[in-house]
Design a protein around this motif. Structure first.
Motif, mmCIF file in Angstrom:
data_model
loop_
_atom_site.group_PDB
_atom_site.id
_atom_site.type_symbol
_atom_site.label_atom_id
_atom_site.label_comp_id
_atom_site.label_asym_id
_atom_site.label_seq_id
_atom_site.Cartn_x
_atom_site.Cartn_y
_atom_site.Cartn_z
ATOM 1 N N MET A 151 0.860 -1.176 0.000
ATOM 2 C CA MET A 151 0.000 0.000 0.000
ATOM 3 C C MET A 151 0.906 1.239 0.000
ATOM 4 N N ILE A 152 1.489 1.488 -1.176
ATOM 5 C CA ILE A 152 2.503 2.536 -1.309
ATOM 6 C C ILE A 152 2.188 3.414 -2.510
ATOM 7 N N ALA A 153 2.880 4.554 -2.569
ATOM 8 C CA ALA A 153 2.659 5.493 -3.666
ATOM 9 C C ALA A 153 3.915 6.309 -3.923
ATOM 10 N N ALA A 154 3.984 6.878 -5.135
ATOM 11 C CA ALA A 154 5.042 7.809 -5.514
ATOM 12 C C ALA A 154 4.451 9.219 -5.529
ATOM 13 N N MET A 155 5.129 10.148 -4.886
ATOM 14 C CA MET A 155 4.662 11.534 -4.806
ATOM 15 C C MET A 155 5.232 12.338 -5.971
ATOM 16 N N ASN A 156 4.422 13.225 -6.534
ATOM 17 C CA ASN A 156 4.908 14.092 -7.605
ATOM 18 C C ASN A 156 6.124 14.893 -7.140
ATOM 19 N N THR A 157 6.992 15.266 -8.077
ATOM 20 C CA THR A 157 8.262 15.912 -7.746
ATOM 21 C C THR A 157 8.075 17.194 -6.941
ATOM 22 N N THR A 158 7.056 17.996 -7.253
ATOM 23 C CA THR A 158 6.824 19.259 -6.544
ATOM 24 C C THR A 158 6.563 19.021 -5.069
ATOM 25 N N ASP A 159 5.683 18.081 -4.756
ATOM 26 C CA ASP A 159 5.341 17.789 -3.365
ATOM 27 C C ASP A 159 6.338 16.829 -2.696
ATOM 28 N N TYR A 160 7.145 16.169 -3.511
ATOM 29 C CA TYR A 160 8.184 15.283 -2.979
ATOM 30 C C TYR A 160 9.237 16.091 -2.221
ATOM 31 N N GLN A 161 9.557 17.265 -2.722
ATOM 32 C CA GLN A 161 10.437 18.225 -2.044
ATOM 33 C C GLN A 161 11.738 17.609 -1.534
ATOM 34 N N THR A 162 12.538 17.128 -2.443
ATOM 35 C CA THR A 162 13.848 16.556 -2.088
ATOM 36 C C THR A 162 13.716 15.526 -0.977
ATOM 37 N N SER A 163 12.771 14.647 -1.122
ATOM 38 C CA SER A 163 12.523 13.496 -0.237
ATOM 39 C C SER A 163 11.854 13.856 1.087
ATOM 40 N N ARG A 164 11.403 15.094 1.279
ATOM 41 C CA ARG A 164 10.705 15.440 2.521
ATOM 42 C C ARG A 164 9.406 14.660 2.671
ATOM 43 N N ALA A 165 8.829 14.217 1.556
ATOM 44 C CA ALA A 165 7.584 13.442 1.626
ATOM 45 C C ALA A 165 7.824 11.976 1.956
ATOM 46 N N CYS A 166 9.076 11.538 1.926
ATOM 47 C CA CYS A 166 9.371 10.118 2.148
ATOM 48 C C CYS A 166 8.894 9.666 3.528
ATOM 49 N N GLY A 167 8.177 8.539 3.545
ATOM 50 C CA GLY A 167 7.684 7.977 4.790
ATOM 51 C C GLY A 167 6.363 8.544 5.255
ATOM 52 N N ALA A 168 5.842 9.581 4.584
ATOM 53 C CA ALA A 168 4.561 10.171 4.980
ATOM 54 C C ALA A 168 3.422 9.216 4.655
ATOM 55 N N TYR A 169 2.422 9.175 5.530
ATOM 56 C CA TYR A 169 1.202 8.398 5.302
ATOM 57 C C TYR A 169 0.112 9.359 4.849
ATOM 58 N N VAL A 170 -0.581 9.015 3.778
ATOM 59 C CA VAL A 170 -1.668 9.866 3.290
ATOM 60 C C VAL A 170 -2.915 9.016 3.046
ATOM 61 N N ARG A 171 -4.064 9.615 3.265
ATOM 62 C CA ARG A 171 -5.350 8.985 2.978
ATOM 63 C C ARG A 171 -5.849 9.520 1.639
ATOM 64 N N VAL A 172 -6.119 8.601 0.701
ATOM 65 C CA VAL A 172 -6.555 8.976 -0.641
ATOM 66 C C VAL A 172 -8.040 8.664 -0.781
ATOM 67 N N HIS A 173 -8.818 9.635 -1.249
ATOM 68 C CA HIS A 173 -10.258 9.473 -1.445
ATOM 69 C C HIS A 173 -10.600 9.606 -2.928
ATOM 70 N N ALA A 174 -11.411 8.674 -3.416
ATOM 71 C CA ALA A 174 -11.926 8.737 -4.786
ATOM 72 C C ALA A 174 -13.345 9.281 -4.770
ATOM 73 N N ALA A 175 -13.796 9.755 -5.930
ATOM 74 C CA ALA A 175 -15.140 10.338 -6.023
ATOM 75 C C ALA A 175 -16.227 9.310 -5.753
ATOM 76 N N ASN A 176 -15.921 8.033 -5.961
ATOM 77 C CA ASN A 176 -16.929 6.986 -5.742
ATOM 78 C C ASN A 176 -17.070 6.602 -4.270
ATOM 79 N N GLY A 177 -16.338 7.258 -3.375
ATOM 80 C CA GLY A 177 -16.443 6.982 -1.948
ATOM 81 C C GLY A 177 -15.389 6.038 -1.409
#
Length: 320
Positions: A151-177
């Motif tokens: 259950m992993i993901a790659a962050m876009n380069t802008t928000d990746y910020q020289t690896s500052r996003a590494c290890g962050a947990y995020v909750r992803v929501h789709a329009a279908n709920g």
């Protein structure tokens, strides 16, 4: 004979008049002096009494102040009695209200700050799109290595910020709920746009069929429940003369990694492959201090300088 007697009588009368006049003058003068002398002590006493009353009043009835605030000007008695103490008073009065240093403040209640969180901040919902990629064994730009949790993901380069996003947990929501929690382990280079997440096939399938390939999403940062603790790894090739240090398994995004060198903490620069480097070897093999985006600090002692070895610490950042 008679003429001589009359002259002597006239002289005696003049002497009596002079004596009486002189005596009367002296009496009047004495009376005036007595009055002046008698009146003078009364004025001095009144003046002294007034001065004493003023001093007493200034000590007993200082100027009123607003409740909860110190007077902006000290009482005259305090100023005249101890000017040094009065000069020192503002320092002691300010010290309780001075902001505590992060090391002395309760770290678990420290608020997140823009300077620490940078682009990805708690309690903010980010719009974007989700795409899908084959994650293989789960390794990626964050250099964590293979993973059994896909259950992993790659962050876009802008928000990746020289690896500052590494290890962050995020909750992803789709329009279908549907929703899924993922951990950032990789970078999605251009043309990935800000807000875009490239999900592993396993994670994307929680939101929509893989064949969909691209969907609109929103996502937000999490501080999840976990029983795991943080580990430290020295990069392969590290020595007392050069080293790279990585933190693994942190609950919250990592803001800083510092080493103890020369009696002070030294912040190390972060690379885009998620290692913090000490180019001259300062602090390599010594105490390490980690700071998350909430300002909590963890000091780690006894971490050996063992290249490419994952060493558990037994500690974890607080949940928010």
């Amino acid at each position: 004979m008679h003429e001589t007697t009359r002259q002597a009588a006239r002289q005696r009368r003049r002497r009596r008049r002079l004596t009486i006049g002189t005596t009367t003058g002296l009496a009047v003068t004495a009376l005036l002096v007595g009055l002046v002398v008698a009146m003078q002590p009364d004025r001095k006493e009144d003046t002294a009494s007034a001065a004493a009353t003023a001093v007493t009043d200034s000590r007993q009835t200082p100027s009123p102040t607003t409740p909860g605030h110190k007077s902006s000007s000290p009482s005259p008695s305090a100023t005249s009695a101890s000017p040094k103490a009065s000069a020192a008073t503002p320092k002691s009065a300010r010290s309780p209200s001075a902001a505590p240093s992060p090391s002395s403040a309760a770290p678990r209640t420290a608020p997140v700050t823009t300077s620490l969180a940078r682009r990805i901040r708690p309690q903010i919902t980010y719009p974007g799109v989700a795409t899908v990629y084959k994650a293989g064994v789960g390794d990626g730009a964050c250099s964590y290595g293979p993973s059994s949790d896909m259950m992993i993901a790659a962050m876009n380069t802008t928000d990746y910020q020289t690896s500052r996003a590494c290890g962050a947990y995020v909750r992803v929501h789709a329009a279908n709920g549907n929703s899924v929690m993922v951990r950032i382990t990789n970078e999605c280079p251009l043309p990935c746009a800000p807000g875009q997440l490239d999900l592993s096939e396993q994670a994307f399938a929680k939101l929509a069929p893989i064949t969909t390939g691209r969907i609109a999403i929103t996502w937000s940062l999490l501080s999840p429940q976990t029983s795991g603790t943080i580990s430290i790894r020295y990069k392969n090739g590290s020595s007392p003369y050069w080293c790279g240090i990585q933190a693994i398994g942190h609950r919250n995004p990592l803001a800083r990694l510092e080493v103890r060198a020369g009696g002070a903490w030294r912040q190390l620069a972060r690379t885009d492959y998620n290692y913090f480097l000490s180019p001259d070897g300062s602090g390599c093999g010594g105490p390490i201090r980690l700071t998350d985006i909430y300002g909590e600090r963890l000091t780690l002692n006894g971490i050996a300088l063992r290249p490419d070895a994952v060493q558990p610490t037994g500690v974890q950042f607080a949940r928010h």
